[in-house]
Design a protein around this motif. Structure first.
Motif, short mmCIF file in Angstrom:
data_model
loop_
_atom_site.label_atom_id
_atom_site.label_comp_id
_atom_site.label_asym_id
_atom_site.label_seq_id
_atom_site.Cartn_x
_atom_site.Cartn_y
_atom_site.Cartn_z
N ARG A 92 -74.52 36.31 43.31
CA ARG A 92 -74.20 38.32 43.41
C ARG A 92 -75.80 38.55 42.57
O ARG A 92 -76.05 37.94 41.42
N ASP A 95 -78.10 44.96 42.50
CA ASP A 95 -79.72 45.91 43.38
C ASP A 95 -78.57 47.22 42.54
O ASP A 95 -78.47 47.03 41.45
N ARG A 98 -75.14 48.72 42.03
CA ARG A 98 -73.93 47.72 42.35
C ARG A 98 -74.54 46.25 42.86
O ARG A 98 -75.49 45.69 42.09
N TRP A 99 -73.42 45.29 42.68
CA TRP A 99 -73.45 43.58 42.99
C TRP A 99 -74.26 44.13 44.85
O TRP A 99 -73.64 44.16 45.48
N ASN A 100 -74.94 43.08 44.87
CA ASN A 100 -74.70 42.90 46.39
C ASN A 100 -74.34 41.57 46.27
O ASN A 100 -75.33 40.33 45.28
N ILE A 102 -74.50 37.93 48.07
CA ILE A 102 -74.84 37.18 48.66
C ILE A 102 -74.63 35.84 49.45
O ILE A 102 -74.33 35.07 48.82
N LYS A 129 -75.00 54.28 53.39
CA LYS A 129 -76.50 54.20 52.69
C LYS A 129 -77.28 55.14 52.67
O LYS A 129 -78.45 55.94 51.93
N THR A 384 -76.16 43.32 56.50
CA THR A 384 -75.51 43.67 54.93
C THR A 384 -74.29 44.58 55.69
O THR A 384 -74.24 45.39 56.50
N SER A 403 -66.58 45.69 48.45
CA SER A 403 -67.42 44.85 48.01
C SER A 403 -68.98 45.01 49.36
O SER A 403 -68.23 45.54 50.35
N LEU A 404 -70.55 45.37 48.74
CA LEU A 404 -71.33 45.15 49.64
C LEU A 404 -71.58 43.24 49.80
O LEU A 404 -71.83 43.01 48.66
N SER A 406 -74.24 40.47 51.53
CA SER A 406 -75.86 40.78 52.82
C SER A 406 -76.43 39.27 52.78
O SER A 406 -75.66 38.18 51.60
N LEU A 501 -84.69 46.24 48.70
CA LEU A 501 -84.84 45.57 49.50
C LEU A 501 -85.68 45.69 50.76
O LEU A 501 -85.61 44.74 51.46
#
Ligand code: HEM
Ligand code: NAG
Ligand code: NAG
Ligand code: NAG
Length: 518
Positions: A92, A95, A98-100, A102, A129, A384, A403-404, A406, A501
């Protein structure tokens, strides 16, 4: 507890524990310590649902804040640190707020793309978004009929529409890039935006609107407009947003202005449909006609159709313009690429003429864009998704609801095992691979895979990429055959700008153009 035993427990804890452990007072304090530690750990784990996922930078509340501050200009660097350190594991990156989470491993990217929309959602992410419902139109998210049109009618009619597209590309280039004997310096980005907006709208709304500068400018400005308005809405509670859109943003003005141009055309086309039926003679073949064919109920209204056209322009104009500018800077900084591309394009055109099929046979041209998207891309991440429900990868990695996630686009594209010398731009990288593979299309520009994700991958992969590829290649082919190009600052490609990003080509740089001499 006596102060004696306290001293003992603190100073001798490390090496004398097994022996001291037998003594009642010490045992007591040790158990107390363990209890407190356990309680703290329980609270801590409860607070951090991501404790099982390794983090880049600090993972604590304060340290992750400092890493997150860096992420605006250095997200790709944080991504690479994680990719190198946790390669093949999910990690992770903080961002902005928040956490992205990965994902890098090919099989896990496959899991990401295959997850059902009601578990890992692309739409809900986009809506949250960009505030699509509040800003761009209340029905755009629920009814996505434009995607079916882009994937169907638009993409399947590309051969048929190629002549129109090429004509508009060429006229727009002639109008925006003077064919002079001596070098002319032009602001690259804004020039390319004008050309792309006009050529795209030839296919979105047809002639003569695609040449109307006011209409084009609304569409060009819409992206920045939405972006600015989003920053206003994000600070507001949801119930205030509809009012804020009206009072504090210029989006309703843009929509009204676009409607001023589209309204009369929609009415005129509707009148013909009413009089002569849905397939009336000389019906324009463009996105607007398809939208009017497909729209049902309230979607048939002028404001709704206008929102739809603006949305497609939003998805198309700056993505394509940034992609073209990235490639143009490589060409202008390294003009040695011109001659081999000219040779290839001239040979293909001599055999095939200017057709969509011809564009698929220009492997060097195709490779140049594929490599530019690999090397620059326009986003450091893609695919994403927002987790609407808990999700577990097949290796057991648990992703909590909310959660996000990507794909590690930037790092995947620079992975030396996937792309030898991946830190170098090699315009003909894919043409060289394809030379040994005959008609194999694995390495053509539009083809996505877990190793190549600038358009995403899977069911939400960009549906407009076939259109974009034809447009960008038609532009580059015309440019290469008719102009010489170089950077104002010769041989130097202006560095990309990392903004959150996005990987943005320098939007201030100038490129020099003149009529082709050789
Ligand atoms: C070179 C130019 C372009 C690039 C780099 C690009 C890139 C992307 C990416 C990365 C996505 C998200 C996929 C994912 O992350 O899973 C996307 C989605 C999308 N793109 Fe593009 N795009 C481009 C041009 C266009 C054009 C010209 C159109 C319209 C004709 C278009 C329409 C869309 C739409 C409608 C979606 C949403 C798809 C969905 O919701 O399933 N794009 N694009
Ligand atoms: C191509 O466009 C025509 C005219 O608008 C339309 O009727 C047709 O369905 C489209 N073709 C495909 C394969 O979608
Ligand atoms: C979007 O807004 C942010 C913050 O206001 C800004 O830094 C960024 O350059 C904008 N991007 C575009 C494409 O306008
Ligand atoms: C095309 O090439 C790729 C590797 O470059 C290979 O995996 C694939 O099987 C080939 N496809 C065909 C149809 O030959």
């Amino acid at each position: 507890m006596s102060s004696d035993s306290m001293n003992l427990s603190l100073s001798n804890l490390n090496y004398s524990l097994p022996f001291r452990f037998k003594e009642p007072p010490l045992t007591f304090s040790w158990i107390g310590f363990a209890l407190i530690a356990t309680v703290l750990a329980l609270i801590f784990f409860k607070r951090d649902p991501y404790a099982h996922i390794p983090a880049v930078g600090g993972s604590g509340m304060i340290s992750s804040y400092f890493t997150a501050k860096k992420s605006y200009n250095q997200f790709h660097e944080l991504l690479s640190i994680g990719y190198a350190k946790y390669k093949n594991r999910i990690y992770r990156v903080p961002d902005k707020d928040r956490w992205n989470i990965i994902v890098s491993r090919p099989d896990q990217i496959e899991e990401l793309r295959k997850a059902p929309d009601d578990v890992l959602s692309f739409n809900v992410f986009i809506n949250e978004k960009l505030f699509v419902k509040d800003l761009m139109g209340p029905t755009l998210v629920e009814n996505e009929y434009h995607i079916g049109i882009i994937r169907g009618q638009l993409t399947k009619n590309l051969s048929h529409l190629f002549d129109d597209l090429r004509e508009e590309v060429e006229l727009a280039m002639d109008d925006n890039i003077p064919l002079t004997e001596y070098w002319t310096s032009l602001h690259a980005y804004s020039t390319m935006v004008q050309i792309i907006a006009r050529a795209s709208n030839r296919i979105f709304v047809g002639l003569p609107l695609c040449r109307n500068t006011e209409y084009l400018q609304v569409n060009i400005d819409y992206t920045a407009n939405i972006n600015k308005s989003r920053d206003i809405l994000i600070r507001m509670p949801a119930f205030l947003r509809p009012l804020a859109v009206k009072l504090l943003t210029t989006v309703p003005k843009s929509i009204a202005l676009a409607g001023k141009h589209l309204g009369p055309i929609i009415k005129e086309r509707q009148a013909k449909i009413d009089e002569y039926g849905p397939d009336y003679p000389d019906k324009p073949i463009d996105f607007l006609s398809w939208a009017m064919d497909e729209a049902t109920g309230e979607e048939r209204g002028i404001p709704e159709l206008t929102n739809r056209v603006l949305l497609v322009n939003f998805a198309a104009i700056h993505t394509s313009s940034m992609s073209f500018t990235h490639a143009l800077y490589h060409l202008a900084a390294e003009p040695h690429y011109l001659q081999p591309m000219r040779d290839e394009i001239e040979a293909v055109i001599a055999k095939e003429g200017w057709t969509k099929v011809a564009m698929t046979k220009m492997h060097k041209l195709d490779s140049f864009f594929r490599e530019s998207q690999r090397y620059n891309g326009i986003s450091f991440v893609s695919l994403t998704r927002l987790a609407l429900k808990d999700f577990t990868f097949s290796d057991g990695t648990f992703i909590p609801k909310g959660s996000l996630l990507s794909a590690a686009t930037y790092s995947i594209h620079r992975d030396e095992e996937k792309y030898p010398d991946g830190d170098k731009f090699d315009g003909f990288r894919f043409a060289k691979i394809r030379a040994g593979e005959g008609l194999n299309t694995t390495h053509q520009f539009v083809n996505t895979s877990p190793d190549y994700v600038p358009f995403g991958h899977g069911k939400h992969a960009c549906p407009g990429r076939f259109f974009a590829a034809n447009e960008l290649k038609a532009m580059m082919a015309y440019l290469v055959l008719n102009y010489d190009v170089k950077m104002e600052n010769e041989g130097v490609r202006p560095p990309n700008v990392a903004a959150a990003l996005s990987c943005i080509p320098d939007v201030t740089a100038h490129v020099m153009f003149r009529r082709r001499r050789l």
